[in-house]
Design a protein around this motif. Structure first.
Motif, PDB file in Angstrom:
ATOM      1  N   LYS A   1     -42.185 -15.633  57.435  1.00  0.00           N
ATOM      2  CA  LYS A   1     -42.280 -16.996  57.463  1.00  0.00           C
ATOM      3  C   LYS A   1     -42.871 -17.228  56.204  1.00  0.00           C
ATOM      4  CE  LYS A   1     -44.087 -21.033  59.809  1.00  0.00           C
ATOM      5  NZ  LYS A   1     -43.774 -21.894  60.859  1.00  0.00           N
ATOM      6  N   GLY A   2     -42.130 -18.238  55.567  1.00  0.00           N
ATOM      7  CA  GLY A   2     -42.864 -18.736  54.301  1.00  0.00           C
ATOM      8  C   GLY A   2     -42.080 -17.793  52.951  1.00  0.00           C
ATOM      9  N   SER A   3     -41.422 -17.075  53.305  1.00  0.00           N
ATOM     10  CA  SER A   3     -40.618 -16.051  51.995  1.00  0.00           C
ATOM     11  C   SER A   3     -39.851 -16.898  51.304  1.00  0.00           C
ATOM     12  CB  SER A   3     -40.222 -14.907  52.647  1.00  0.00           C
ATOM     13  OG  SER A   3     -40.767 -13.919  52.927  1.00  0.00           O
ATOM     14  N   SER A   4     -39.728 -16.745  50.014  1.00  0.00           N
ATOM     15  CA  SER A   4     -38.913 -17.324  49.205  1.00  0.00           C
ATOM     16  C   SER A   4     -38.256 -16.415  47.890  1.00  0.00           C
ATOM     17  CB  SER A   4     -39.746 -18.568  48.583  1.00  0.00           C
ATOM     18  OG  SER A   4     -40.790 -18.052  47.628  1.00  0.00           O
ATOM     19  N   PHE A   5     -37.575 -16.926  47.266  1.00  0.00           N
ATOM     20  CA  PHE A   5     -36.966 -16.215  46.067  1.00  0.00           C
ATOM     21  C   PHE A   5     -37.141 -17.289  44.841  1.00  0.00           C
ATOM     22  CE2 PHE A   5     -34.209 -14.671  49.331  1.00  0.00           C
ATOM     23  CZ  PHE A   5     -34.431 -13.481  49.560  1.00  0.00           C
ATOM     24  N   HIS A   6     -37.057 -16.394  43.734  1.00  0.00           N
ATOM     25  CA  HIS A   6     -36.735 -17.247  42.357  1.00  0.00           C
ATOM     26  C   HIS A   6     -35.539 -16.577  41.716  1.00  0.00           C
ATOM     27  CE1 HIS A   6     -40.742 -19.479  42.127  1.00  0.00           C
ATOM     28  NE2 HIS A   6     -41.186 -18.274  42.297  1.00  0.00           N
ATOM     29  N   ILE A   7     -34.954 -17.277  41.288  1.00  0.00           N
ATOM     30  CA  ILE A   7     -33.663 -16.673  40.269  1.00  0.00           C
ATOM     31  C   ILE A   7     -34.110 -17.205  39.019  1.00  0.00           C
ATOM     32  CG2 ILE A   7     -31.301 -17.135  39.910  1.00  0.00           C
ATOM     33  CD1 ILE A   7     -30.940 -18.155  42.812  1.00  0.00           C
ATOM     34  N   VAL A   8     -33.960 -16.024  38.025  1.00  0.00           N
ATOM     35  CA  VAL A   8     -34.626 -16.332  36.658  1.00  0.00           C
ATOM     36  C   VAL A   8     -33.542 -16.066  35.709  1.00  0.00           C
ATOM     37  CG1 VAL A   8     -36.278 -15.324  34.921  1.00  0.00           C
ATOM     38  CG2 VAL A   8     -36.994 -15.837  37.426  1.00  0.00           C
ATOM     39  N   VAL A   9     -33.205 -16.776  34.649  1.00  0.00           N
ATOM     40  CA  VAL A   9     -32.321 -16.604  33.688  1.00  0.00           C
ATOM     41  C   VAL A   9     -33.319 -16.192  32.530  1.00  0.00           C
ATOM     42  CG1 VAL A   9     -30.627 -17.501  31.962  1.00  0.00           C
ATOM     43  CG2 VAL A   9     -30.466 -18.176  34.488  1.00  0.00           C
ATOM     44  N   LEU A  10     -32.921 -15.190  31.748  1.00  0.00           N
ATOM     45  CA  LEU A  10     -33.870 -14.823  30.613  1.00  0.00           C
ATOM     46  C   LEU A  10     -32.877 -14.317  29.587  1.00  0.00           C
ATOM     47  CD1 LEU A  10     -36.898 -14.142  29.656  1.00  0.00           C
ATOM     48  CD2 LEU A  10     -36.511 -11.879  30.516  1.00  0.00           C
ATOM     49  N   ASP A  11     -33.167 -14.724  28.188  1.00  0.00           N
ATOM     50  CA  ASP A  11     -32.324 -14.344  26.873  1.00  0.00           C
ATOM     51  C   ASP A  11     -33.076 -13.082  26.679  1.00  0.00           C
ATOM     52  OD1 ASP A  11     -31.512 -13.622  24.359  1.00  0.00           O
ATOM     53  OD2 ASP A  11     -31.174 -15.912  24.146  1.00  0.00           O
ATOM     54  N   LYS A  12     -32.343 -11.888  26.770  1.00  0.00           N
ATOM     55  CA  LYS A  12     -32.994 -10.899  26.193  1.00  0.00           C
ATOM     56  C   LYS A  12     -33.397 -10.453  24.773  1.00  0.00           C
ATOM     57  CE  LYS A  12     -29.286  -8.505  28.247  1.00  0.00           C
ATOM     58  NZ  LYS A  12     -28.580  -7.536  28.640  1.00  0.00           N
ATOM     59  N   ARG A  13     -32.742 -11.277  24.014  1.00  0.00           N
ATOM     60  CA  ARG A  13     -32.830 -11.265  22.579  1.00  0.00           C
ATOM     61  C   ARG A  13     -34.404 -11.798  22.160  1.00  0.00           C
ATOM     62  NH1 ARG A  13     -28.203 -14.671  20.826  1.00  0.00           N
ATOM     63  NH2 ARG A  13     -29.241 -15.977  22.577  1.00  0.00           N
ATOM     64  N   SER A  14     -34.543 -12.883  22.672  1.00  0.00           N
ATOM     65  CA  SER A  14     -35.868 -13.786  22.676  1.00  0.00           C
ATOM     66  C   SER A  14     -36.830 -13.341  23.583  1.00  0.00           C
ATOM     67  CB  SER A  14     -35.618 -14.903  22.350  1.00  0.00           C
ATOM     68  OG  SER A  14     -34.871 -15.522  23.452  1.00  0.00           O
ATOM     69  N   HIS A  15     -36.667 -13.134  24.780  1.00  0.00           N
ATOM     70  CA  HIS A  15     -37.523 -12.904  25.930  1.00  0.00           C
ATOM     71  C   HIS A  15     -37.995 -14.347  26.123  1.00  0.00           C
ATOM     72  CE1 HIS A  15     -37.338  -8.703  26.334  1.00  0.00           C
ATOM     73  NE2 HIS A  15     -37.478  -8.708  24.953  1.00  0.00           N
ATOM     74  N   LEU A  16     -36.834 -15.286  25.955  1.00  0.00           N
ATOM     75  CA  LEU A  16     -37.237 -16.870  26.591  1.00  0.00           C
ATOM     76  C   LEU A  16     -36.499 -17.282  27.724  1.00  0.00           C
ATOM     77  CD1 LEU A  16     -37.723 -18.113  22.980  1.00  0.00           C
ATOM     78  CD2 LEU A  16     -39.243 -17.930  24.437  1.00  0.00           C
ATOM     79  N   MET A  17     -36.871 -17.990  28.418  1.00  0.00           N
ATOM     80  CA  MET A  17     -36.085 -18.844  29.496  1.00  0.00           C
ATOM     81  C   MET A  17     -35.267 -20.058  29.137  1.00  0.00           C
ATOM     82  SD  MET A  17     -38.654 -17.965  32.497  1.00  0.00           S
ATOM     83  CE  MET A  17     -38.015 -19.216  33.544  1.00  0.00           C
ATOM     84  N   PRO A  18     -34.366 -20.623  29.725  1.00  0.00           N
ATOM     85  CA  PRO A  18     -33.862 -21.991  29.220  1.00  0.00           C
ATOM     86  C   PRO A  18     -34.879 -23.046  29.620  1.00  0.00           C
ATOM     87  CG  PRO A  18     -32.605 -20.935  30.917  1.00  0.00           C
ATOM     88  CD  PRO A  18     -33.729 -19.946  30.758  1.00  0.00           C
ATOM     89  N   SER A  19     -34.722 -24.266  28.906  1.00  0.00           N
ATOM     90  CA  SER A  19     -35.703 -25.431  29.098  1.00  0.00           C
ATOM     91  C   SER A  19     -35.400 -25.860  30.628  1.00  0.00           C
ATOM     92  CB  SER A  19     -35.661 -26.342  28.110  1.00  0.00           C
ATOM     93  OG  SER A  19     -34.147 -26.832  28.048  1.00  0.00           O
ATOM     94  N   CYS A  20     -34.194 -25.974  30.745  1.00  0.00           N
ATOM     95  CA  CYS A  20     -33.926 -26.674  32.130  1.00  0.00           C
ATOM     96  C   CYS A  20     -32.763 -25.993  32.911  1.00  0.00           C
ATOM     97  CB  CYS A  20     -33.559 -28.099  31.971  1.00  0.00           C
ATOM     98  SG  CYS A  20     -32.037 -28.494  31.119  1.00  0.00           S
ATOM     99  N   ILE A  21     -33.065 -26.083  34.104  1.00  0.00           N
ATOM    100  CA  ILE A  21     -31.994 -25.467  34.911  1.00  0.00           C
ATOM    101  C   ILE A  21     -31.673 -26.307  36.272  1.00  0.00           C
ATOM    102  CG2 ILE A  21     -33.547 -23.840  36.329  1.00  0.00           C
ATOM    103  CD1 ILE A  21     -31.309 -21.681  35.928  1.00  0.00           C
ATOM    104  N   ALA A  22     -30.313 -26.245  36.764  1.00  0.00           N
ATOM    105  CA  ALA A  22     -30.054 -27.062  37.917  1.00  0.00           C
ATOM    106  C   ALA A  22     -29.343 -26.362  39.048  1.00  0.00           C
ATOM    107  CB  ALA A  22     -29.117 -28.198  37.724  1.00  0.00           C
ATOM    108  N   ALA A  23     -29.611 -26.523  40.136  1.00  0.00           N
ATOM    109  CA  ALA A  23     -29.262 -25.519  41.125  1.00  0.00           C
ATOM    110  C   ALA A  23     -29.064 -26.304  42.634  1.00  0.00           C
ATOM    111  CB  ALA A  23     -30.171 -24.295  41.685  1.00  0.00           C
ATOM    112  N   THR A  24     -28.016 -25.710  43.327  1.00  0.00           N
ATOM    113  CA  THR A  24     -27.796 -26.272  44.600  1.00  0.00           C
ATOM    114  C   THR A  24     -27.260 -25.153  45.675  1.00  0.00           C
ATOM    115  OG1 THR A  24     -26.443 -27.825  45.874  1.00  0.00           O
ATOM    116  CG2 THR A  24     -25.146 -26.835  44.111  1.00  0.00           C
TER     117      THR A  24
END
Length: 151
Positions: free
Chosen positions: A24-47
């Motif tokens: 109970k209470g478990s969750s997930f994160h989905i991460v997008v990471l640019d392997k060249r810079s090790h940076l994530m996008p500034s925004c992401i939308a999901a459904t």
């Protein structure tokens, strides 16, 4: 999300089978990471199948995952000039029953002079430049595991 000249839209879908006895209470994160810079996008939308259980954001479990898995370098808080900054956005899935999750992110061209604390993944990028990961998080923010889905 609106794309302009030089922007790139990336669309992805992550599915999983519901664990037989999820905690109970478990969750997930989905991460997008640019392997060249090790940076994530500034925004992401999901459904998802449960849109009320999917939001964009980040929390302390990303810091834990980054420390445990070197290949996730860049997803945790960044300390720059003595203060902490958010590394970008991930998808937070607040229910193991929310599969499948469809997400979209827009990468914009780099802007010269962007301060380090505001740097995010930028265009142009190829699909091969991106790493997508699914991170399993327990009810107290503990990280159970992380899996590379695209690497």
């Amino acid at each position: 999300m609106v794309a302009g000249d030089g922007d790139q839209i990336f669309l992805g879908r992550v599915t999983w089978n519901r664990p037989p006895d999820p905690q109970k209470g478990s969750s997930f994160h989905i991460v997008v990471l640019d392997k060249r810079s090790h940076l994530m996008p500034s925004c992401i939308a999901a459904t998802s199948a449960r849109p009320d259980k999917v939001v964009a954001g980040a929390d302390g479990s990303l810091d834990i995952a980054e420390k445990r898995y070197p290949w996730l370098r860049g997803i945790g808080l960044r300390k720059i000039n003595g203060s902490f900054s958010n590394p970008g956005c991930a998808v937070s899935v607040r229910s193991v029953d929310a599969s499948p999750v469809t997400f979209q992110t827009v990468l914009r061209p780099a802007r010269p002079g962007t301060p380090p604390e505001h740097m995010v993944a930028t265009a142009p990028a190829a699909v091969e430049d991106l790493l997508i990961a699914l991170i399993s998080v327990g009810p107290d923010g503990q990280v159970y595991w992380a899996q590379r889905l695209l690497h």
